[in-house]
Enzyme design. Structure first.
Site, PDB file in Angstrom:
ATOM      1  CG  HIS A 282      -0.476   0.011   2.522  1.00 14.31           C
ATOM      2  ND1 HIS A 282      -0.149   1.177   3.178  1.00 14.31           N
ATOM      3  CD2 HIS A 282      -0.223  -0.983   3.414  1.00 14.31           C
ATOM      4  CE1 HIS A 282       0.256   0.902   4.409  1.00 14.31           C
ATOM      5  NE2 HIS A 282       0.236  -0.408   4.570  1.00 14.31           N
ATOM      6  CG  ASP A 294       2.571   0.204   7.902  1.00 11.02           C
ATOM      7  OD1 ASP A 294       2.149  -0.376   6.882  1.00 11.02           O
ATOM      8  OD2 ASP A 294       1.833   0.516   8.847  1.00 11.02           O
ATOM      9  CD  GLU A 328      -3.331  -1.504   5.278  1.00 11.51           C
ATOM     10  OE1 GLU A 328      -3.506  -2.479   6.014  1.00 11.51           O
ATOM     11  OE2 GLU A 328      -2.738  -0.463   5.660  1.00 11.51           O
ATOM     12  CD  GLU A 329      -1.463   2.133   7.543  1.00  9.72           C
ATOM     13  OE1 GLU A 329      -2.228   1.682   8.417  1.00  9.72           O
ATOM     14  OE2 GLU A 329      -0.278   1.795   7.455  1.00  9.72           O
ATOM     15  CG  ASP A 356       0.953  -3.825   4.993  1.00 12.80           C
ATOM     16  OD1 ASP A 356       1.791  -2.984   5.388  1.00 12.80           O
ATOM     17  OD2 ASP A 356      -0.259  -3.747   5.267  1.00 12.80           O
ATOM     18  CG  HIS A 426       0.422   2.562  12.569  1.00 16.13           C
ATOM     19  ND1 HIS A 426      -0.782   1.991  12.958  1.00 16.13           N
ATOM     20  CD2 HIS A 426       0.650   2.109  11.307  1.00 16.13           C
ATOM     21  CE1 HIS A 426      -1.243   1.235  11.985  1.00 16.13           C
ATOM     22  NE2 HIS A 426      -0.391   1.293  10.970  1.00 16.13           N
TER      23      HIS A 426
END
Length: 470
Positions: A282, A294, A328-329, A356, A426
């Site tokens: 992503h 990520d 995606e997130e 991912d 994140h």
């Protein structure tokens, strides 16, 4: 010019003949050698991370990433490169969040927080209230409205440290981040603070998506993550004094949906025009760091799969696509849109592979497939053993390839070593300097090797029995 074309054609044919004559072991060795000595994934990631940065859905950086990755795929000389429009949510963080613990009037300790993706803002002056610490939704229910109303709920369930597969530890506590605000609002809480999803004790708050489900706007409460060090501090202070208060302020906002794109590139297969093999990651990321692990790593590894196939002289039988999914997130809109259009066009995706899980050393793959296909995969395991790839398990594949699932195809997720992943996940330390070049390139080679095998043999080992004997 005609002579040059003739020489180029003859060279390509020679490469094709040499690949056809090689064993699978030899082809895969070539793939790894090419990735480790002439890889492109690390340099691509350097640009994506350092020149573009965090790529929150709907942001200017996300659009820059779309434009840049399309340009890079165009340079590879693929048969097709295009953008697939998709509407995505646009949430903005606003100015940096601020929080402190107040143990007595005028006695405060600043702590590190960040708004959770999708959260509303606090009032302009912030909120300050007593804190109720809980470790589960059941504990919240047991306390009841009389003990929660007007307070800030502090969800402090840590990731389970004794689970070797850290994704399981993440799955064991992520519901407090995702649904904590909905649950706390039922009992009259005015805000939520969630312990960051991190196995390490540090000062980095980790964001991530949250939901209000169908909660009316007027009942929604602000939700933020607190670093693990500060979660420990807050918990200790609450044990010493139940009257300890927390203040926090955030100015995030949800705007109208905007148009973005999935970025798609394809090598056309030579024998099976309606069979597709997909590899992807992503393109969007959270905004605190630059999204290197990520999922910048997955993006550049997936791009490099197609480059490595071409560099290794492999002419695919089936259509090989790279798909860089958007959103995606915080919505999965890109994956949903891609699967919908693929179904409408009757495209048969026999295999889809997602990266991912960060750019760390590859350990193997998780496969979502039937037993017949999994046995086929296990017959290839010895081909990966020289590269210390031992993890072949039936398990979940990935969020973006999930919508493509059928009863006969195979979905897979690259599984790198996960012990350090949630240190960065994140958070603002998900940056380019945290990615190791060799580990990233090993992952790209591992993905390419699996794509090569599925392209050569397909997903039906019975009908391909003769090919398997070659």
């Amino acid at each position: 010019m005609r002579l040059l074309r003739t020489v180029t054609f003859l060279f390509c044919m020679l490469c094709f003949v040499l690949v056809k004559a090689q064993t699978d072991e030899e082809v895969i060795k070539t793939i790894y050698k090419t990735s480790l000595t002439n890889g492109q994934s690390y340099e691509w990631l350097r640009y994506l991370s350092n020149q573009i940065g965090g790529r929150l859905s709907g942001s200017i950086n996300a659009q820059k990433a779309v434009e840049w990755t399309k340009e890079e795929l165009d340079k590879l000389g693929l048969d097709k490169v295009w953008l697939q429009p998709v509407m995505v949510p646009k949430w903005i963080r606003g100015i940096k969040e601020h929080a402190y613990i107040e143990s007595a009037a005028g006695k405060t300790t600043t702590v590190n927080i960040c708004a959770l993706g999708g959260s509303i803002a606090t009032p302009a002056l912030g909120i300050k209230a007593n804190v109720v610490e809980v470790h589960s939704f059941e504990a919240l229910e047991a306390l009841g409205k009389e003990n929660i109303e007007g307070k800030i709920v502090f969800f402090n369930r840590p990731m389970q440290a004794d689970l070797i597969i850290t994704y399981e530890a993440y799955g064991g506590c992520v519901n407090q981040r995702y649904s904590g605000a909905v649950e706390a609002a039922k009992y009259g809480a005015i805000g939520v603070i969630v312990r960051s999803m991190n196995l390490r004790l540090d000062d980095y708050p980790h964001t991530g998506s949250m939901t209000y489900n169908n909660l009316p706007v007027e009942q929604r409460i602000p939700s933020a993550a607190i670093s693990t060090n500060d979660a420990e501090l807050l918990s200790t202070m609450l044990k010493l004094d139940k009257g300890t208060q927390l203040y926090f302020k955030q100015s995030c906002k949800q705007l109208k949906d905007v148009q973005s794109y999935n970025v798609i590139g394809e090598i056309t297969g030579s024998e099976y025009p309606n069979e597709y093999i997909l590899v992807g990651g992503h393109l969007d990321s959270w905004d605190l760091g630059d999204g290197s692990h990520d999922d910048g790593a997955g993006v550049v590894q997936s791009m490099d799969v197609l480059r490595l196939l071409k560099k290794s002289g492999i002419k695919p039988k089936r259509n090989i696509r790279v798909v860089l999914f958007m959103n995606e997130e915080n919505g999965l809109r890109g994956a949903t849109k891609y699967a919908q259009e693929a179904k409408q066009k009757g495209e048969n995706h026999i295999f889809a592979l997602e990266s991912d899980a960060g750019g760390f050393t590859p350990r193997g793959f998780a496969f979502d497939c039937n037993d017949v296909s999994f046995n086929q995969v296990l017959s290839w395991k010895h081909l990966f053993k020289p590269y210390l790839i031992h993890y072949f398990e039936k398990a979940g594949s990935g969020a973006d390839v999930g919508p493509l699932k059928t009863s006969t195809n195979v979905l897979a997720g690259l599984r790198p070593d996960s012990q350090r992943y949630f240190d960065h996940h994140h958070a603002s330390n998900d940056t380019f300097d945290a990615v190791n070049k060799r580990e990233l390139e090993l992952g790209a080679a591992t993905m390419t090797a699996l794509v090569y095998l599925f392209d050569k043999y397909g997903v039906n080992p019975i009908s391909n029995e003769n090919e398997l004997k070659k």
